[in-house]
Design an enzyme around this catalytic site. Structure first.
Site, PDB file in Angstrom:
ATOM      1  N   CYS A   2       5.834 -18.328  -7.032  1.00 21.70           N
ATOM      2  CA  CYS A   2       6.219 -19.542  -7.742  1.00 21.70           C
ATOM      3  C   CYS A   2       6.979 -20.493  -6.824  1.00 21.70           C
ATOM      4  CB  CYS A   2       7.145 -19.202  -8.907  1.00 21.70           C
ATOM      5  SG  CYS A   2       6.460 -17.990 -10.012  1.00 21.70           S
ATOM      6  N   ARG A  27       2.329 -21.295  -0.873  1.00 24.71           N
ATOM      7  CA  ARG A  27       2.978 -20.055  -1.318  1.00 24.71           C
ATOM      8  C   ARG A  27       2.068 -19.246  -2.252  1.00 24.71           C
ATOM      9  NH1 ARG A  27       8.837 -20.791  -1.165  1.00 24.71           N
ATOM     10  NH2 ARG A  27       9.137 -19.552  -3.028  1.00 24.71           N
ATOM     11  N   TRP A  75       2.949 -18.261 -10.243  1.00 22.85           N
ATOM     12  CA  TRP A  75       2.145 -17.132  -9.783  1.00 22.85           C
ATOM     13  C   TRP A  75       2.390 -16.035 -10.810  1.00 22.85           C
ATOM     14  CZ3 TRP A  75       2.352 -12.273  -6.984  1.00 22.85           C
ATOM     15  CH2 TRP A  75       1.228 -12.033  -6.184  1.00 22.85           C
ATOM     16  N   GLU A 482      -3.657  -5.275  12.804  1.00 22.49           N
ATOM     17  CA  GLU A 482      -3.469  -6.696  12.469  1.00 22.49           C
ATOM     18  C   GLU A 482      -4.824  -7.414  12.416  1.00 22.49           C
ATOM     19  OE1 GLU A 482      -1.283  -8.440  11.234  1.00 22.49           O
ATOM     20  OE2 GLU A 482      -1.771 -10.492  11.770  1.00 22.49           O
ATOM     21  N   GLU A 489      -7.943 -10.243   4.739  1.00 21.70           N
ATOM     22  CA  GLU A 489      -7.213 -11.288   4.014  1.00 21.70           C
ATOM     23  C   GLU A 489      -8.074 -12.520   3.771  1.00 21.70           C
ATOM     24  OE1 GLU A 489      -2.514 -11.663   4.991  1.00 21.70           O
ATOM     25  OE2 GLU A 489      -3.813 -11.821   6.721  1.00 21.70           O
ATOM     26  N   HIS A 505     -11.937  12.314  13.382  1.00 21.36           N
ATOM     27  CA  HIS A 505     -11.299  12.990  12.246  1.00 21.36           C
ATOM     28  C   HIS A 505     -11.661  12.322  10.918  1.00 21.36           C
ATOM     29  CE1 HIS A 505      -9.122  15.525  14.982  1.00 21.36           C
ATOM     30  NE2 HIS A 505      -8.754  14.443  15.652  1.00 21.36           N
ATOM     31  N   LYS A 605       1.781 -16.755   0.335  1.00 23.41           N
ATOM     32  CA  LYS A 605       2.402 -16.837   1.659  1.00 23.41           C
ATOM     33  C   LYS A 605       3.759 -16.160   1.654  1.00 23.41           C
ATOM     34  CE  LYS A 605       2.956 -18.269   5.861  1.00 23.41           C
ATOM     35  NZ  LYS A 605       2.185 -17.532   6.885  1.00 23.41           N
TER      36      LYS A 605
END
Ligand code: G6P
Length: 610
Positions: A2, A27, A75, A482, A489, A505, A605
């Protein structure tokens, strides 16, 4: 997450509120709303599901102009994304917007319903509106009612409040969620982030935890959690407004990728001597205590956590200090054993991530030698609450997928490792090598950015893929993590990273022609081992994409094996350099996929609630 904007001004504030919301879009949010005390017509509220543009369209049909107002991007946490759940929320003549979570909303809601209040949303925020209204009805003093209600709220909040009968007064409070006051000329603003207000001011007061304030056009009164009047000094925001624009770039993410040479150079500015690091950068207390550090715990979230994972390799190898790294959401809820003289390091781009901030607060009672925040936002909660700070100077990062914040965090962590090695009189050749390598880094990053055209064509290979595997060893294992995070993302391709030695493995079972395998293979002591791992992939028909050093013999070209070479660099800066092509890869794959690069679905964000 928010976002809040509010204003009390001589001029019509609606365009300023809307522009503020647009600047907070990064955000992440699912609906937006505004409430303005419309001249002579009481409170006018307009809300819309979706982007701020939807709210603007709604306002075009139903204009609202005035001198006092609050606005919000929501949000969803309590109650689905829907217009009736969008903020602002109203109780009688009183209007509220809120960022954060009111944990005890359920019992408060029950009590208020018993008192006769009617709820029109499923949000925790509406509870706050009715609670303030309830106390205001009793004592007819809005400041007192606001304080009483705040005293009953558990959880995290930034709140803004206006009342129809007080056309020149804006109330606000913060506890656990960021809020700043912007100073104009005979006008006051509030926002979750100074970025929202840079079109009207560059002067801000940063509220401390528990503060609440009453603002008019000319007055700014602030009180702390005990209702004592306090002065929070005005600070000038250091980044120019133009740094928030996309300029010639198609996306913020691309702009931010290309800003990395400058961001790294700014982060290193004033921190390096000829052949040593300038430990005074950390401040006098930290500088004198550096030599006492016997252990390090690093805590962070998301991309910042990956920076911590790289640092562990550096700190143990170069400074000889044991180091553990953990995600903040786990760390904050477990029993932690803290050996004597342990430094806690928190890493965060925003300095407002709820779990990281909570971890720092939790750590305060755990017997650490000190806490250090590595952060990109000077006025953030994390920086203000940590004992020591080391700022990155990446400038505002708008793209949800972190790029320049990550590489500048790595720079700060390599700098810190060198500082620790220096005070412990470790190998001076290592220290000198780090310092020289850091000095060349902006230029080396510039060279790796030139790989962009090559990577553009490579991205097509991912157009129809649903999965990808990233492999690395040593400091490049977290870089592979990353790389996988960036890809998932923004392109929504499922991507996993493995330490290459783990291939046999499990993940090798997944390898076939539909699974691209991206490997980070610089020229380091683990290269031969990594090559053997890659042969295992080739033998099973896997599609290999290798980022390698140009000085290494790559063998005959092969349709199933694409090699992209980078210039030779010192081992210590190699993880930073190899990050660049992985950022470019995920960006170009997202373009191929046609996703919303800067605002990927479901992500925010700044994650200011748990
Ligand atoms: C969110 C962002 C990530 C970021 C993480 C931690 O998930 O989308 O890009 O890495 O939060 O944020 P911080 O500001 O603490 O680095």
């Amino acid at each position: 997450m928010c976002g809040i904007v509010g204003a009390v001004a001589q001029r019509n504030i609606t365009p300023i509120l809307i522009e503020g919301l647009r600047r907070l879009e990064y955000r992440g949010y699912d609906s937006a709303g505004v409430a303005v005390l419309a001249d002579g017509n009481g409170i006018k509220r307009v809300r819309a599901v979706g982007k701020v543009i939807e709210l603007e369209n709604a306002l075009a049909n139903s204009p609202a102009n005035g001198h006092l107002g609050i606005a919000h991007t929501r949000w969803a946490t309590h109650g689905k994304p829907a217009e009736h759940n969008a903020h602002p929320h109203i109780s009688g003549k009183l209007v509220v917007v809120h960022n954060g979570i009111i944990e005890n909303h359920a019992p408060l809601r029950k009590r208020l319903i018993d008192l006769g209040y009617q709820f029109t949303s499923e949000t925790d925020t509406e509870v706050v509106a009715h609670l303030i209204a309830h106390y205001f009805q009793q004592n007819h003093d809005l400041l007192e009612a606001f304080r009483t209600a705040l005293g009953e709220l558990h959880g995290a909040y930034a709140l803004a409040l206006i009342h129809e009968d007080q056309p020149q007064t804006l109330y606000c409070a913060r506890m656990g969620s960021p809020l700043v006051i912007g100073e104009g000329s005979e006008e006051h603003y509030i926002a979750s982030d100074p970025l929202a207000l840079l079109q009207v001011t560059d002067r801000f007061r940063y509220l401390e935890e528990g503060d609440h304030a009453r603002l008019s056009m000319t007055r700014c009164e602030i009180w702390d959690s005990r209702n004592n009047p306090v002065d929070r000094p005005v600070k000038r925001y250091e980044h120019a407004a133009h740094s928030l624009e996309k300029g010639e770039y198609r996306h913020y993410m691309l702009k931010e990728i290309f800003e990395q040479p400058q961001a790294i150079s700014d982060t290193l500015s004033g921190t390096l001597g000829d052949d040593h690091v300038l430990t005074a950068v950390l401040g006098p207390e930290a500088e004198t205590r550096l030599a006492d550090i016997a252990n390090i715990h690093i805590v962070a979230c998301g991309t910042s956590y990956h920076a911590g994972l790289v640092a562990r390799y550096w700190i143990e190898e170069q400074a000889g200090i044991p180091c553990c790294v953990e995600v903040a959401s786990e760390y904050r809820y477990r029993t932690v054993v803290v050996p004597a003289n342990t430094l806690l390091i928190t890493i965060s781009q925003s300095g407002e991530t709820a779990d990281t901030l909570a971890a720092l607060r939790f750590a305060k009672d755990q017997g650490y030698l000190a806490t250090l925040a590595i952060c990109n936002v000077a006025g953030s909660s994390l920086v203000r609450e940590a004992d020591w700070r080391l700022l990155t100077h990446a400038g505002p990062e708008i793209g949800v997928a972190s790029t320049k914040a990550f590489t500048t965090q790595l720079v700060a962590l390599l700098w810190l490792t060198t500082a620790l090695a220096q005070v412990r009189n470790r190998d001076s050749a290592v220290i000198q090598r780090n310092v020289q390598a850091l000095k060349t880094l902006p230029q080396v990053i510039q060279q790796s950015l030139e790989l962009a055209p090559r990577i553009t064509s490579l991205a097509e290979r991912f157009a129809n893929k649903h999965h990808a595997l990233f492999l690395g060893r040593g400091t490049h294992y977290p870089i592979a993590m990353e790389g996988a995070l960036k890809l998932k993302e923004i392109s929504y391709i499922h991507a996993e990273a493995y330490a290459a030695g783990e291939l046999k493995h499990g993940p090798l079972a997944l390898v076939d022609e539909d699974m691209p395998v991206v490997s980070v293979a610089p020229s380091d002591s683990l290269l031969e081992k990594l090559k053997s791992n890659l042969e295992e992939v080739r033998a099973r028909g896997g599609q290999l994409i290798t980022f390698a050093c140009e000085t290494i013999e790559q063998g005959e070209p092969d349709a199933n094996h694409e090699v992209i070479t980078l210039p030779w660099v010192e081992d210590c800066i190699s993880p930073i350099v190899y990050t660049i092509p992985l950022q470019l890869l995920s960006y170009h794959v997202a373009l191929v996929k046609g996703t919303d690069v800067d605002k990927p679905r479901n992500l925010a964000k700044s994650v200011t609630v748990e």
